[in-house]
Scaffold this motif. Structure first.
Motif, PDB file in Angstrom:
ATOM      1  N   ARG A   1      32.059  41.651  37.608  1.00  0.00           N
ATOM      2  CA  ARG A   1      33.479  41.971  37.806  1.00  0.00           C
ATOM      3  C   ARG A   1      33.712  43.345  38.441  1.00  0.00           C
ATOM      4  O   ARG A   1      34.857  43.702  38.709  1.00  0.00           O
TER       5      ARG A   1
ATOM      6  N   ARG B   1      42.136  34.536  35.414  1.00  0.00           N
ATOM      7  CA  ARG B   1      41.034  34.943  34.530  1.00  0.00           C
ATOM      8  C   ARG B   1      40.018  33.815  34.443  1.00  0.00           C
ATOM      9  O   ARG B   1      39.852  33.213  33.393  1.00  0.00           O
TER      10      ARG B   1
ATOM     11  N   ARG C   1      44.719  40.407  36.759  1.00  0.00           N
ATOM     12  CA  ARG C   1      44.444  39.447  35.679  1.00  0.00           C
ATOM     13  C   ARG C   1      45.449  38.299  35.631  1.00  0.00           C
ATOM     14  O   ARG C   1      45.670  37.695  34.587  1.00  0.00           O
TER      15      ARG C   1
ATOM     16  N   MET D   1      44.441  47.874  37.407  1.00  0.00           N
ATOM     17  CA  MET D   1      43.660  47.168  36.383  1.00  0.00           C
ATOM     18  C   MET D   1      42.348  46.651  36.966  1.00  0.00           C
ATOM     19  O   MET D   1      42.169  46.608  38.165  1.00  0.00           O
ATOM     20  N   LYS D   2      41.459  46.281  36.095  1.00  0.00           N
ATOM     21  CA  LYS D   2      40.167  45.742  36.531  1.00  0.00           C
ATOM     22  C   LYS D   2      40.076  44.277  36.136  1.00  0.00           C
ATOM     23  O   LYS D   2      40.659  43.861  35.133  1.00  0.00           O
ATOM     24  N   PRO D   3      39.320  43.494  36.912  1.00  0.00           N
ATOM     25  CA  PRO D   3      39.160  42.072  36.561  1.00  0.00           C
ATOM     26  C   PRO D   3      38.543  41.899  35.169  1.00  0.00           C
ATOM     27  O   PRO D   3      37.769  42.739  34.716  1.00  0.00           O
ATOM     28  N   ALA D   4      38.919  40.790  34.515  1.00  0.00           N
ATOM     29  CA  ALA D   4      38.261  40.414  33.260  1.00  0.00           C
ATOM     30  C   ALA D   4      36.860  39.885  33.600  1.00  0.00           C
ATOM     31  O   ALA D   4      36.530  39.668  34.754  1.00  0.00           O
ATOM     32  N   ARG D   5      36.064  39.669  32.556  1.00  0.00           N
ATOM     33  CA  ARG D   5      34.672  39.249  32.802  1.00  0.00           C
ATOM     34  C   ARG D   5      34.592  37.833  33.359  1.00  0.00           C
ATOM     35  O   ARG D   5      35.382  36.968  32.973  1.00  0.00           O
TER      36      ARG D   5
ATOM     37  N   SER E   1      42.194  41.296  39.845  1.00  0.00           N
ATOM     38  CA  SER E   1      42.418  42.678  39.420  1.00  0.00           C
ATOM     39  C   SER E   1      43.681  42.826  38.579  1.00  0.00           C
ATOM     40  O   SER E   1      43.749  43.688  37.714  1.00  0.00           O
TER      41      SER E   1
ATOM     42  N   ARG F   1      36.436  31.793  34.226  1.00  0.00           N
ATOM     43  CA  ARG F   1      35.163  32.058  33.553  1.00  0.00           C
ATOM     44  C   ARG F   1      34.038  32.201  34.582  1.00  0.00           C
ATOM     45  O   ARG F   1      33.050  32.880  34.353  1.00  0.00           O
TER      46      ARG F   1
ATOM     47  N   ASP G   1      27.976  39.189  31.254  1.00  0.00           N
ATOM     48  CA  ASP G   1      27.699  40.226  30.259  1.00  0.00           C
ATOM     49  C   ASP G   1      26.567  41.163  30.639  1.00  0.00           C
ATOM     50  O   ASP G   1      26.270  42.093  29.912  1.00  0.00           O
TER      51      ASP G   1
END
Lengths: 170, 275
Positions: free
Chosen positions: A28, B47, B44, B1-5, B42, B49, A7
């Protein structure tokens, strides 16, 4: 061991075209987006964003690689070159870039930065390449305008002129 | 697309990596060269953590000789292995397969063990590992274990690696005297995923053939005859029995056809190399 939280934004610093640069990135964030949006270096293009098209190819620690297949945070401490680093000075093209212009090796120009970065590195290690080897090397790049023929011609021409230049220097 | 967090963790030792995997295993994706993981992030399809970067762990970037085998550490890049001076003499099959992996511009960063971990059914390194009956060295906070390639690849992008384990090295058997090795693959363009790939090992009695790109994982067949008519018959049987599928790139029938043609050519080349 460093743990960068999802974050927050984190400091990323590396050498780009001989100059120390830094910026902030979430974990990311891809290196392509860091180059373009954080550093404002828009010469590196973004095509497929999964490593297939080759438009985003840059030089990372001395070897050609996809900037879209690297996180910005991974590049911390690295040495990078992008297409902005090719021309020796403003208004003067590199030998390879001149060959591209002479042979019409680009039309829309979208794939060109990646191909230039790949070939710039390749010709350093392979000063006298066979046409077949250049073609195999170029399979790592998609160009939908030229049909590749002028790109191959430009690469071989640039290689010949680079060899000539080296001979006159010695 | 972009990676998730995700959180990004940079391990500086094997023990640190083991700790992260032990604590958060199922939520972690291990990042080495990134040439397979980054596309998954990218798009997704993955995903996680936590992304655990192992590239700065000291000592994993090593290719070394073991008794009868070559040990390739977890962070050895494909380009580094291809440039290793002992490779062609040490294991010619691996040397023959490496130029087919992706493109020059991805081999500079992609790792050998990363390709094994990803376990794409058309990938070259898993196929070679199976053909040579190599082993994968897994390690975790619990200890180390070796899994042979035939047991490691369990299905489409699935392996026997447990959630808390890391691939520490690939163990590739060295060339055996009297054996010939060959690798061939068919793709529409050089660098594309193989529609069918074959790795063959021949000695004076017969051949072992491993086939990639057809089923959900590489498969191998032992004791193929060298007599041409008998070999054709055996290849027909193999091609018919394979769980081939239609997809965007080729029909199941075309894949079976390629298994026969490529299989025969690869075995013939392996026999020639033996001489």
């Amino acid at each position: 061991m460093p743990r960068l939280s999802a974050d927050a934004r984190h400091r990323v610093a590396f050498v780009l075209n001989g100059r120390a640069v830094e910026g902030q990135a979430e974990p990311r964030m891809l290196l392509t987006d860091f180059l373009r949006h954080v550093l404002g270096m828009t010469g590196t293009h973004v095509g497929c964003e999964h490593g297939v098209c080759g438009a985003c190819t840059v030089e990372i620690d001395g070897v050609p690689a996809r900037a879209c297949l690297m996180l910005a945070v991974q590049a911390d401490g690295a040495i990078l070159r992008t297409v902005e680093g090719l021309a020796p000075e403003p208004g003067r093209l590199s030998l390879l870039q001149q060959a591209f212009r002479r042979h019409h090796a680009l039309q829309c120009g979208f794939c060109t930065p990646g191909i230039l970065m790949s070939l710039d590195n390749y010709l350093r290690d392979n000063p006298d390449p066979r046409e077949d080897d250049v073609r195999i090397f170029l399979t790592g790049h998609l160009c939908r305008c030229t049909g590749y023929v002028p790109i191959v011609a430009a690469a071989l021409d640039a290689a010949a002129r680079l060899r000539e230049m080296k001979e006159t220097q010695t | 697309m972009k990676p998730a967090r995700f959180d990004y963790v940079r391990a500086e030792s094997l023990a640190e990596a083991h700790d992260v995997l032990a604590a958060e295993g199922g939520e972690v994706s291990v990042l080495a060269g990134g040439q397979s993981l980054l596309p998954l992030l990218s798009t997704r399809l993955a995903r996680p953590r936590v992304v655990l970067d192992i590239m700065r762990i000291r000592g994993l970037d090593v290719i070394s000789h073991e008794s009868q085998a070559i040990r390739i550490g977890a962070t050895v890049r494909q380009a580094k292995l291809a440039a290793w001076p002992d490779l062609a003499g040490g294991q010619p099959l691996l040397a023959a397969a490496l130029p087919f992996i992706g493109h020059a511009q991805t081999r500079t960063r992609g790792t050998v063990c990363g390709s094994i971990a990803h376990a794409d059914p058309s990938a070259e390194i898993p196929l070679v590992m199976l053909a040579l009956e190599g082993a994968i060295l897994l390690s975790s906070a619990r200890g180390q274990r070796r899994v042979c390639a035939a047991e490691f690849f369990t299905g489409l992008m699935s392996t026997a690696r447990e959630e808390d384990e890391l691939i520490e090295a690939a163990i590739v058997p060295r060339r055996q005297p009297g054996h010939g090795y060959a690798f061939r693959e068919f793709a529409r363009r050089h660098g594309d995923f193989a529609i069918v790939a074959c790795a063959a090992i021949a000695d004076e009695r017969g051949a072992r053939l491993a086939i990639g790109g057809v089923a959900d994982r590489p498969v191998a067949f032992d004791g193929l005859p060298l007599d041409e008519a008998a070999l054709d018959e055996a290849l027909d049987r193999i091609a018919g029995a394979l769980d081939a599928r239609d997809d965007l790139h080729a029909s199941a029938d075309y894949r079976r056809h390629l298994v026969r043609r490529l299989g025969r050519a690869t075995i013939a080349e392996a026999r020639q190399c033996r001489a």
